[in-house]
Each structure stands twice: as structure tokens, then as C-alpha cells.
Design an enzyme around this catalytic site. Structure first.
Site, mmCIF file in Angstrom:
data_model
loop_
_atom_site.group_PDB
_atom_site.id
_atom_site.type_symbol
_atom_site.label_atom_id
_atom_site.label_comp_id
_atom_site.label_asym_id
_atom_site.label_seq_id
_atom_site.Cartn_x
_atom_site.Cartn_y
_atom_site.Cartn_z
ATOM 1 N N SER A 112 56.246 52.821 15.870
ATOM 2 C CA SER A 112 56.966 54.084 15.702
ATOM 3 C C SER A 112 56.995 54.514 14.230
ATOM 4 C CB SER A 112 58.402 53.944 16.197
ATOM 5 O OG SER A 112 58.427 53.618 17.569
HETATM 6 N N1 SAH Z 1 59.441 49.411 19.177
HETATM 7 C C1 SAH Z 1 58.029 49.529 18.881
HETATM 8 C C2 SAH Z 1 57.449 50.784 19.457
HETATM 9 C C3 SAH Z 1 56.469 50.468 20.489
HETATM 10 S S1 SAH Z 1 55.745 51.833 21.356
HETATM 11 C C4 SAH Z 1 57.773 49.440 17.389
HETATM 12 O O1 SAH Z 1 58.680 49.249 16.613
HETATM 13 O O2 SAH Z 1 56.639 49.525 17.001
HETATM 14 C C5 SAH Z 1 56.485 51.605 22.967
HETATM 15 C C6 SAH Z 1 56.199 50.302 23.643
HETATM 16 O O3 SAH Z 1 56.789 50.387 24.955
HETATM 17 C C7 SAH Z 1 54.733 49.978 23.869
HETATM 18 O O4 SAH Z 1 54.439 48.736 23.317
HETATM 19 C C8 SAH Z 1 54.582 49.968 25.393
HETATM 20 O O5 SAH Z 1 53.639 49.019 25.865
HETATM 21 C C9 SAH Z 1 55.986 49.635 25.833
HETATM 22 N N2 SAH Z 1 56.287 50.017 27.225
HETATM 23 C C10 SAH Z 1 55.868 51.088 27.926
HETATM 24 N N3 SAH Z 1 56.365 51.082 29.184
HETATM 25 C C11 SAH Z 1 57.139 49.960 29.289
HETATM 26 C C12 SAH Z 1 57.916 49.371 30.328
HETATM 27 N N4 SAH Z 1 58.029 49.938 31.543
HETATM 28 N N5 SAH Z 1 58.572 48.211 30.070
HETATM 29 C C13 SAH Z 1 58.491 47.620 28.849
HETATM 30 N N6 SAH Z 1 57.766 48.121 27.817
HETATM 31 C C14 SAH Z 1 57.090 49.270 28.031
#
Ligand code: SAH
Length: 216
Positions: A64
Site C-alpha cells: 500500500s
Molecule cells: N497490508 C499490505 C497490503 C496488501 S494488498 C501491505 O502493507 O503491503 C492486499 C492483500 O490482501 C493482498 O496481499 C491480497 O492477496 C490480500 N487478499 C485479497 N483477498 C483476500 C482475502 N479474501 N483474504 C485474505 N487476504 C486477501
């Protein structure tokens, strides 16, 4: 894992930019200043680590924007020792900012390759959070209740399980919307389970995926 004066200088500058963009909680800014964001990126993106941008982290996912992390963290109003459920571990950057704020973090990720990579990284970097592989729509029932819940992917709707696993007095911060844009939404769970909802600014997250075949 190196954290040089150059990295620290760039991070200070990034924090000043976050302040200028309206992030005012000094505890949040300090936590961000203490987490070496460049550790979470592949080498190819190292020099961009302190720009206010999102970057690929593998498995089609992104880390993010620093502003988004700061914004969501500020809304969570973390107090030391609180239990936080995070949905969407990704590369673990947001997780680490929460750990740095003194939270006990339970984070869940549905992409197995990313989960494995991040778990290894967090162990190597000695960042203590409990990481789980599974479907975030279900939350993490075994460790409930949580004081705070944060979702870091765009949710088409607010999953009931996340509300159910929160304490009375707890808060959920979740970007809601199933198109390219989501509205940052705060749900406070008041006494007796009464819910109070606030809708804030617009953001653009990768989707919180629904997996109909997920077995729990
Ligand atoms: N918090 C992270 C942002 C990751 S982007 C950071 O600091 O970089 C969002 C993440 O949510 C991705 O890794 C994606 O694989 C995950 N995601 C998407 N759908 C999901 C679900 N149903 N359950 C758990 N994780 C999920």
C-alpha cells in the site's frame, strides 16, 4: 538487512510529506519512521521505497501507499497491547507498522506464495506478528475477540465475521466498494453491539477476493 543513514534520511522526508498531507497522529508518524519500508520491496524497487507510491510485491499484489497505511493506522487509534486483526498481510508492511505501535497483530493472507514469503521475511527481520494463511472474509475465529480490525484490500461488502469477532468498543477500518474505487469506512461497535458507521475519503485498493471454494 541494512538501514543506512541514507534510508533514515529518506524516511524522515517521507514522514514530513505524510504530515503535510494531513496525518497528525505523532505516534503513527513515529511508527512509520521506525519501520524500514525498503526491506519490504524487491531490490528492483529499492530506490523508490520512500516515495508515496504503491509497488508490486509478487502474486499480482501491491504494497500500500505510505499515505494509505498512515491514514488507516491513524483511524485505528491503536493503544499499546491491543489485539488487532489484519485482513490482507501482503508483504507485511502495514503489519509491521501496527507491531511498531505496540499492537498484538493477527494477520491473514489468502495468496499462499505471498504468505510463505512474508512469514519467512518477518522471522528473519525479527518482527513479531502472528501470520495466517486463509480467507480473510472468515476472520481468525480462534483468536477473537479483537480490539481493532483493519482490512487492506477493497471489500465489496462488510464481512459479518469481522464485526462478530470484534469487542464492544472495537473499531473496524475497511475500504468498501467493488469497482476501482472504495470509500474508507469506519465501523464502531458500541455497547450492546450497536454499530455506528462513518464514510470517509476515496481510495483505490486491490480487491478483497471472494473464494467460493475456500475450505475452512
Ligand atoms: N497490508 C499490505 C497490503 C496488501 S494488498 C501491505 O502493507 O503491503 C492486499 C492483500 O490482501 C493482498 O496481499 C491480497 O492477496 C490480500 N487478499 C485479497 N483477498 C483476500 C482475502 N479474501 N483474504 C485474505 N487476504 C486477501
Amino acid at each position: 538487512m541494512l538501514d543506512t543513514f541514507k534510508h533514515k534520511g529518506l524516511r524522515n522526508k517521507m514522514v514530513d510529506e505524510l504530515r503535510a498531507l494531513g496525518i497528525s497522529d505523532e505516534q503513527v508518524l513515529t511508527a512509520i519512521n521506525n519501520v524500514p519500508r525498503h526491506w519490504f520491496l524487491d531490490n528492483a524497487f529499492l530506490e523508490y521505497a520512500y516515495q508515496n507510491k504503491a509497488f508490486p510485491i509478487g502474486s499480482g499484489q501491491t504494497i500500500s501507499h505510505p499515505f494509505t497505511v498512515a491514514y488507516q493506522t491513524q483511524l485505528l487509534e491503536i493503544k499499546k497491547g491491543e489485539k488487532v486483526l489484519e485482513v490482507g498481510t501482503g508483504c507485511g508492511y502495514q503489519t509491521s507498522v501496527l507491531v511498531q505501535m505496540g499492537a498484538k497483530v493477527f494477520s491473514i493472507e489468502r495468496q499462499q506464495a505471498l504468505f510463505v514469503k512474508t512469514k519467512q521475511f518477518m522471522t528473519d527481520a525479527n518482527i513479531r506478528a502472528k501470520l495466517f494463511y486463509g480467507d480473510g472474509y472468515q476472520g481468525i475465529p480462534v483468536f477473537q475477540p479483537y480490539d481493532k480490525v483493519i482490512v487492506t484490500a477493497g471489500a465489496p461488502y462488510i464481512p459479518d465475521a469481522l464485526i462478530a469477532q470484534m469487542v464492544e468498543g472495537g473499531r473496524l477500518v475497511i475500504p468498501v466498494g467493488d469497482g476501482d474505487k472504495q470509500i474508507m469506512t469506519v465501523i464502531d461497535k458500541l455497547k450492546g453491539g450497536v454499530l455506528k458507521k462513518y464514510e470517509l475519503d476515496e481510495f483505490s485498493f486491490v480487491p478483497l477476493l471472494v473464494d467460493k471454494n475456500w475450505k475452512n
